[in-house]
Design an enzyme around this catalytic site. Structure first.
Site, PDB file in Angstrom:
ATOM      1  N   ASP A 307       0.867  -1.173   0.000  1.00 39.32           N
ATOM      2  CA  ASP A 307       0.000   0.000   0.000  1.00 39.32           C
ATOM      3  C   ASP A 307       0.912   1.235   0.000  1.00 39.32           C
ATOM      4  O   ASP A 307       2.140   1.142   0.071  1.00 39.32           O
ATOM      5  CB  ASP A 307      -0.984  -0.032   1.177  1.00 39.32           C
ATOM      6  CG  ASP A 307      -2.200   0.876   0.920  1.00 39.32           C
ATOM      7  OD1 ASP A 307      -2.160   1.679  -0.030  1.00 39.32           O
ATOM      8  OD2 ASP A 307      -3.181   0.795   1.676  1.00 39.32           O
ATOM      9  N   GLU A 517     -10.526   7.347   4.137  1.00 37.04           N
ATOM     10  CA  GLU A 517      -9.342   6.937   4.882  1.00 37.04           C
ATOM     11  C   GLU A 517      -9.143   7.767   6.167  1.00 37.04           C
ATOM     12  O   GLU A 517     -10.114   8.221   6.776  1.00 37.04           O
ATOM     13  CB  GLU A 517      -8.092   6.982   3.997  1.00 37.04           C
ATOM     14  CG  GLU A 517      -8.196   6.058   2.786  1.00 37.04           C
ATOM     15  CD  GLU A 517      -6.913   5.971   2.002  1.00 37.04           C
ATOM     16  OE1 GLU A 517      -5.819   5.958   2.592  1.00 37.04           O
ATOM     17  OE2 GLU A 517      -6.996   5.901   0.771  1.00 37.04           O
TER      18      GLU A 517
END
Ligand code: BGC
Length: 746
Positions: A307, A517
């Site tokens: 990621d 997020e």
């Protein structure tokens, strides 16, 4: 829900034209990969493992107000000097379906024409609820809403459409689906999940993968999927994004692993790693999870991408590496094949040094590169890396819009309907109020046009907010509008109260602003004070109140529930959400969504439906405001004749369960028949029940259907004391609605 014959025909023709020469032929691809790897220099190989963001090869860092353009010199440097194999993302803002192909063409021109071996770039993007970075795309409900449809065929169709629209933009790789099971209500990415249940998540997740990838990812209507974020990212103890999870091995295998296994069994091409840590071990550094479990146990054959900046984070944030170089070594040796670096070429440089020093063996590089190249071959990028302009003809077509509208309608979940307040008659006069009433952004949430999804001005002008859809439905003259409050602040509650006094019904749309997020972290799950104040003030007028919840996680509203007449949960229903909400409110659609999560009543009682018996012993209760699987309809369904074909089974035998369901009301409706299994006694404390099958059926008034399920050993299994999946003999109860039946496994 089926696509029309013409559409299917045109898709099929494309398949024939483009797929013939590069159908997935594994032995042939393996040979080509081996051959190519043998010709590559170490530098070229490490470059393939490097992924940078588009900003690295652009004139500016990019933003909503800038002209976002590639920088030819930087692009050539990245691809010819550093040999990068992948580019990702967007200049912070979506682009048109015409601009994307131009960008991708320029990138592929450099990769294929200006390099020694002509290896195409694999471009990746977050197309989370549709091609959300291509303007005008078909944007579906977010995953939590798709899960609420409990309709696997619909999610598959949504993924097929997403794939086509992403490929129409020239992009072959989508960083979706999110397969973390959403059991932490505070977590700001809950809406990217398919909810709290293992079986629902693995079913919807696998269908999504099949829809995106089709049978053959070389078809230009398919894209490579990315199962993320492996593993345990969705369960941070504190509820804050990218913070530690503490998950015992048994729970990891019971709850969090099965959805990834299902995606791997469905052929998912890539996997993205959990940004964070489990039990003190950052997953990017876990050889156990990335190699032993993912590869050796689950048999994953594709490639693993890190990621965002997360290899560096082993040093910068997690502090398990003493410098960046050690972090690179750790991650690569653990099993990360490609680094989403993303802002520079440090990964390339450090890994090159590590291999030259003998600290990372070259076989590991060859292994990673082979996996990456294999996906590139499977995607057909070596035959044709360029965007297929033909696909634009279908981009955001009416039929896709219809599927999207159906998804939004089927996601909406009716939670309360006192004295059949809903559906409303079209002859009423209404007040529409609340901060979510007149915005398209809040219907879509993050990953919409921009990362945070909050650039309302950039939203398409032809889509309807809830207010616009209600005005259209009953005539603007019958609709008063007062925002009342913003998400966190009062605007003019007295004006809303005054308006409420003069109407038949007050429709109050409350929920969350957009977020994505970490910026979506919260300290309190309760709905904001300003919004609750608005609802309470309007409730006091005595006017009938209908609450519409537009939110990515279940914000607590317990204070106002009793006095409202009706409540609908819309989740983040996407671009057709305004229309779908109005359709449900005024009875053009009978709601059929069911909660994919438990909707909590209290801030510190965040139990999931599959709790353990001890959790309700001693007077405690699973006292959710609304439980998992709950959702009302404008009709009623009656269940009878729950039957098991035998009462005793031997291991290995399948178990057939049937149940009859009847629509006993006056309107057509869809019901989700849910089958739960309870293990009465087990060597690991059994959960009270677990979902093991569901079927969505449509019934005309008076119509009955017999629904059949087949259970196998696997459905009765659990992770035992040795952390291995086992089946134990004993008594089991199957339940559907209020019906129960018992059988014994010998
Ligand atoms: C997210 C991923 C996403 C990636 C690329 C990260 O911050 O965690 O889900 O795919 O960015 O945009």
């Amino acid at each position: 829900m089926k696509l029309s014959k013409t559409l299917i025909f045109s898709i099929m023709s494309l398949l024939v034209i483009f797929s013939g020469c590069h159908k997935k032929n594994i032995p042939e691809i393996d040979e080509r990969v081996e051959n190519l790897v043998s010709q590559m220099t170490l530098e070229e190989k490490i470059g393939q493992m490097t992924q940078v963001t588009i900003q690295v090869v652009s004139k500016t860092r990019g933003s909503v107000d800038q002209i976002n353009e590639l920088d030819q010199a930087k692009l050539e440097e990245a691809i010819t000097k550093y040999h990068v194999g992948s580019i990702l993302n967007v200049w912070d803002v979506g682009h048109s379906a015409d601009y994307w192909p131009e960008v991708i063409t320029r990138i592929q021109d450099v990769a294929t024409k200006k390099t020694r071996l002509g290896i195409p770039i694999i471009y990746g993007i977050d197309a989370i609820h549709g091609a959300n970075y291509t303007l005008g795309a078909t944007l579906f409900p977010q995953n939590i809403g798709m899960a609420a449809t409990w309709n696997p065929e619909l999610i598959r169709k949504s993924a097929e459409i997403t794939a086509l629209e992403v490929r129409a933009s020239g992009i072959p790789w989508n960083f979706n689906p999110v397969l973390g099971v959403g059991r932490q209500s505070l977590w700001p990415r809950l809406w990217e999940t398919f909810g709290e249940d293992v079986y629902l998540t693995l079913t919807m997740g696998a269908e999504y993968v099949k829809g995106l990838q089709g049978d053959d990812i070389s078809n230009p209507v398919n894209v490579a999927a990315c199962a993320k974020h492996y593993l345990g990212y969705s369960y941070p103890l504190s509820g804050k994004d990218r913070s530690p999870a503490w998950i015992p091995e048994r729970m990891l295998r019971e709850i969090f692993l099965p959805s990834f296994k299902a995606a791997i069994d469905a052929g998912v091409a890539t996997v993205m790693v959990n940004s964070s840590e489990i039990n003190g071990i950052p997953v990017h550094s876990s050889y156990y999870l990335l190699t032993e479990v993912l590869r050796n146990e689950l048999g994953f054959k594709g490639f693993v991408v890190s990621d965002w900046n997360d290899i560096n984070n082993l040093y910068l944030r997690e502090k398990v590496a003493k410098n960046q170089k050690e972090a690179v070594k750790m991650a690569v040796m653990a099993g990360v094949d490609m680094s989403m670096v993303p802002y520079d070429f440090s990964f390339y440089e450090l890994l090159l040094e590590l291999v030259k020093e003998g600290a990372v063996p070259e076989w590991r590089i060859d292994e990673a590169v082979a996996r990456i190249l294999k996906v590139k071959f499977e995607l057909g990028l070596f035959e044709n890396p360029y965007p297929n302009v033909e696909l634009k003809k279908q981009f955001a077509c009416d039929e896709f819009r219809e599927v999207n509208l159906q998804a939004a309608r089927e996601s909406i979940t009716l939670l309360k309907n006192k004295k059949q307040t809903l559906p409303l008659s079209k002859n009423v006069k209404v007040l529409v109020t609340g901060p979510s009433t007149n915005l398209l952004s809040v219907l879509n949430g993050g990953w919409t046009i921009t990362w945070q999804g909050n650039e309302e001005a950039l939203y398409p002008k032809d889509k309807k907010t809830v207010l616009a859809a209600i005005r259209e439905k009953i005539g603007a003259q019958n609709v008063l509008y007062q925002p009342g409050v913003d998400f966190n602040e009062e605007i003019d509650i007295p004006a809303a109260v005054q308006a409420a006094k003069g109407v038949d019904v007050a429709i109050i749309c409350i929920g969350e602003p957009t977020y994505c997020e970490t910026p979506g972290n919260i300290d309190d799950l309760t709905m904001s004070a300003a919004q609750l104040k608005l609802v309470e003030a309007i409730e006091k007028t005595g006017t009938s109140v209908v609450l519409v919840l537009i939110e990515g996680r279940p914000r607590l509203i317990n204070k106002v529930v009793d006095k409202t007449d009706a409540i609908i949960m819309a989740y983040l229903p996407g671009m057709e959400g305004g229309q779908a909400i109005a359709d449900v409110l005024f009875g053009d659609v009978n709601p059929s969504g069911k909660l994919p999560i438990s909707y909590p009543r209290y801030p510190h009682s965040l139990m999931t439906y599959d709790y353990k018996n001890s959790e309700t012993a001693g007077g405690n209760d699973y006292d959710a405001q609304w439980s998992f699987g709950f959702g009302l309809s404008y009709t009623e369904f009656a269940y009878r004749d729950l039957t098991i074909d035998k009462t005793e089974f031997s291991q290995g035998e399948d178990i057939r369960v049937t149940v009859n369901v009847t629509n006993t009301g006056d309107v057509v409706g869809k019901e989700v028949v849910q089958l739960y299994v309870s293990d009465l006694v087990a060597s690991i404390t059994p959960p009270v029940k677990r979902l093991k099958g569901f079927r969505k059926v449509e019934l005309q008034p008076g119509e009955s259907k017999t629904v059949e399920f087949e259970l196998s050993d696997d459905d009765l299994s659990f992770i035992g004391r040795d952390n291995i999946r086992i089946v134990e003999p004993g008594e089991f109860v199957v339940s559907v609605a209020d019906l129960k039946a018992k059988f014994e496994l010998r």
